[in-house]
Design a protein around this motif. Structure first.
Motif, PDB file in Angstrom:
ATOM      1  N   ASN A 109      77.639  13.867 -10.609  1.00  0.00           N
ATOM      2  CA  ASN A 109      77.397  15.305 -10.582  1.00  0.00           C
ATOM      3  C   ASN A 109      75.924  15.555 -10.247  1.00  0.00           C
ATOM      4  O   ASN A 109      75.039  15.375 -11.081  1.00  0.00           O
ATOM      5  N   LYS A 110      75.673  15.953  -9.007  1.00  0.00           N
ATOM      6  CA  LYS A 110      74.307  16.090  -8.507  1.00  0.00           C
ATOM      7  C   LYS A 110      73.517  17.156  -9.251  1.00  0.00           C
ATOM      8  O   LYS A 110      72.317  16.989  -9.479  1.00  0.00           O
ATOM      9  N   GLN A 111      74.170  18.251  -9.643  1.00  0.00           N
ATOM     10  CA  GLN A 111      73.467  19.311 -10.354  1.00  0.00           C
ATOM     11  C   GLN A 111      72.996  18.838 -11.730  1.00  0.00           C
ATOM     12  O   GLN A 111      71.875  19.108 -12.138  1.00  0.00           O
ATOM     13  N   VAL A 112      73.852  18.110 -12.428  1.00  0.00           N
ATOM     14  CA  VAL A 112      73.475  17.585 -13.744  1.00  0.00           C
ATOM     15  C   VAL A 112      72.329  16.590 -13.608  1.00  0.00           C
ATOM     16  O   VAL A 112      71.369  16.622 -14.385  1.00  0.00           O
ATOM     17  N   ILE A 113      72.406  15.715 -12.621  1.00  0.00           N
ATOM     18  CA  ILE A 113      71.345  14.727 -12.415  1.00  0.00           C
ATOM     19  C   ILE A 113      70.027  15.426 -12.087  1.00  0.00           C
ATOM     20  O   ILE A 113      68.977  15.089 -12.651  1.00  0.00           O
ATOM     21  N   GLU A 114      70.074  16.415 -11.212  1.00  0.00           N
ATOM     22  CA  GLU A 114      68.864  17.163 -10.839  1.00  0.00           C
ATOM     23  C   GLU A 114      68.269  17.886 -12.050  1.00  0.00           C
ATOM     24  O   GLU A 114      67.062  17.846 -12.273  1.00  0.00           O
ATOM     25  N   ASP A 115      69.123  18.532 -12.831  1.00  0.00           N
ATOM     26  CA  ASP A 115      68.636  19.234 -14.028  1.00  0.00           C
ATOM     27  C   ASP A 115      68.038  18.254 -15.030  1.00  0.00           C
ATOM     28  O   ASP A 115      66.991  18.525 -15.619  1.00  0.00           O
TER      29      ASP A 115
END
Length: 89
Positions: A59-65
């Motif tokens: 999950n790219k959004q979770v990793i970025e956050d």
């Protein structure tokens, strides 16, 4: 989800949403040993497990956050819930 899962995951999702939207870098959790502090620690533990699970699923959004919250570079992936808890507590 079962009612038990909703009880565990609902507050954990809210904490993650609050953390990522607030721009904060973690939580301060004074532990008194009472029911309130231990319940809050359990909720944050559930949140860390959910974050690690989503990060490992890509999950790219979770990793970025998580990278922003933990002030980590682009190689960081929160794959271990305990390690992620150490980063935010």
């Amino acid at each position: 989800f079962s009612p038990e899962e909703e009880i565990a995951y609902g507050p954990a999702v809210w904490c993650w949403d609050y953390l990522r939207r607030s721009g904060g870098n973690g939580f301060l959790l004074p532990l008194s040993g009472g029911a309130d502090s231990s319940s809050t620690a359990a909720i944050i533990g559930s949140m860390c497990q959910m974050v690690a699970k989503e990060a490992l699923a890509g999950n790219k959004q979770v990793i970025e956050d998580a990278r922003r919250i933990c002030n980590q570079d682009e190689t960081y992936v929160p794959s271990d819930p305990k390690e992620f808890a150490n980063q935010i507590m």
